[in-house]
Design an enzyme around this catalytic site. Structure first.
Site: not given
Ligand code: CAA
Length: 264
Positions: A69, A114, A117, A137
């Site tokens: 992200a 992300g 993911e 993260e």
């Protein structure tokens, strides 16, 4: 179908789509605009699914699939905005899972946070020797927010997932293959993309209806007990009986010819 987006590119060749996150300068980091573009594009693909038999999902350039992200964008977010961002990313991940045709994540370089993911939301992952996976993260004072706490545990087992998420360490391509996170590794990006196209070509000769049913039953089984999953399997197995594709497949076997599922 609209194929023009700000942060992603969609190419359709025959019955195979290639969706590429195109923010190479930021290592394809997922900001709100990427998610918005992906959401719009995946809805359209769903609407036009009759003409498609599979998709490759990848990142622009050789360095990164998706480096996570967008940290710069997240650093300014309030708790409410963080929640909305997480939900938006999760919605995108579910849209990948619900597409009625298979999606292969082709991972070139970093698939962190992300990125890991989104790759896990695809049906399976091919990767190059340079691929690096991870959920870093916690190093940023965050936790995975696009499904990593759930999907990584389901894919490789809860305790292995905890070790990876708590340490935030990188997972090499060889370890990713050993863990079953990556299905096949390739020397180069070109070899990987060619193999993904070949696999999708092979899949597309089978019954599209059966592929979609198998995909939905297997994805839904993640949230079910074995007894519930077996019941779902029997229901969806029986739903296919009497369809043109089932008739064609079984007739072709008995007539000793190749099935042609393009004939409806
Ligand atoms: N967000 C925003 N920008 C990013 C980014 C990210 N996740 N990852 C890389 N970039 C940017 C860098 O800031 C840099 O931009 P500038 O050229 O403007 O400085 C550019 O991409 C190139 O990156 P680097 O110079 O850092 O390249 P490197 O080769 O030295 O390192 C890397 C590569 C190890 C992947 C490093 O960029 C990195 O650690 N990135 C962050 C990885 C990460 O922590 N991902 C998880 C994000 S959190 C998350 O994903 C939350 C969630 O689940 C919802």
């Amino acid at each position: 179908m609209n194929t023009k987006f700000e942060t992603i590119t969609l190419d359709i060749s025959g019955d195979i789509a290639t969706l590429t996150v195109s923010r190479e300068k930021s290592l394809n980091a997922l900001n709100k605009q990427v998610h918005t573009d992906l959401k719009e594009c995946l809805w359209q693909l769903r609407e036009n699914a009759d003409n498609l038999h599979g998709m490759i999902f990848t990142g622009a350039g050789e360095k990164a699939f998706i480096a996570g992200a967008d940290i710069v964008e997240m650093s300014e977010m309030t708790a409410q905005q963080g929640y909305d961002f997480s939900v938006l990313g999760q919605q995108v991940s579910v849209l990948f899972e619900e597409l009625p045709f298979p999606v292969i994540a082709c991972v070139n370089g970093f698939a962190l946070g992300g990125g890991c993911e989104m790759a896990m939301s695809c049906d399976f992952i091919y990767a190059t020797e340079t691929a690096v996976f991870g959920q870093p993260e916690v190093k940023l004072g965050l936790i995975p927010g696009f499904g990593g706490t759930q999907r990584l545990a389901k894919l490789i087992g809860r305790n292995k997932a905890k070790e990876i998420i708590y340490t935030g360490r990188n997972v090499s391509i060889d370890e990713a293959v050993d863990l079953g996170l990556v299905v096949k590794k390739f020397a180069t990006q070109d070899e990987m993309l060619a193999a993904a196209l070949k696999t999708l070509g092979q899949i597309s000769r089978n019954s599209p209806l059966a592929i979609n049913e198998a995909k939905q039953v297997m994805n839904q089984a993640n949230d079910l007990t074995l007894a519930e999953g077996l019941r779902l399997e029997a229901e969806r197995f029986s739903d296919i009986f009497g369809t043109a594709e089932m008739k064609e497949g079984t007739s072709a076997f008995m007539e000793k010819r190749k099935a042609d599922f393009s004939v409806k």
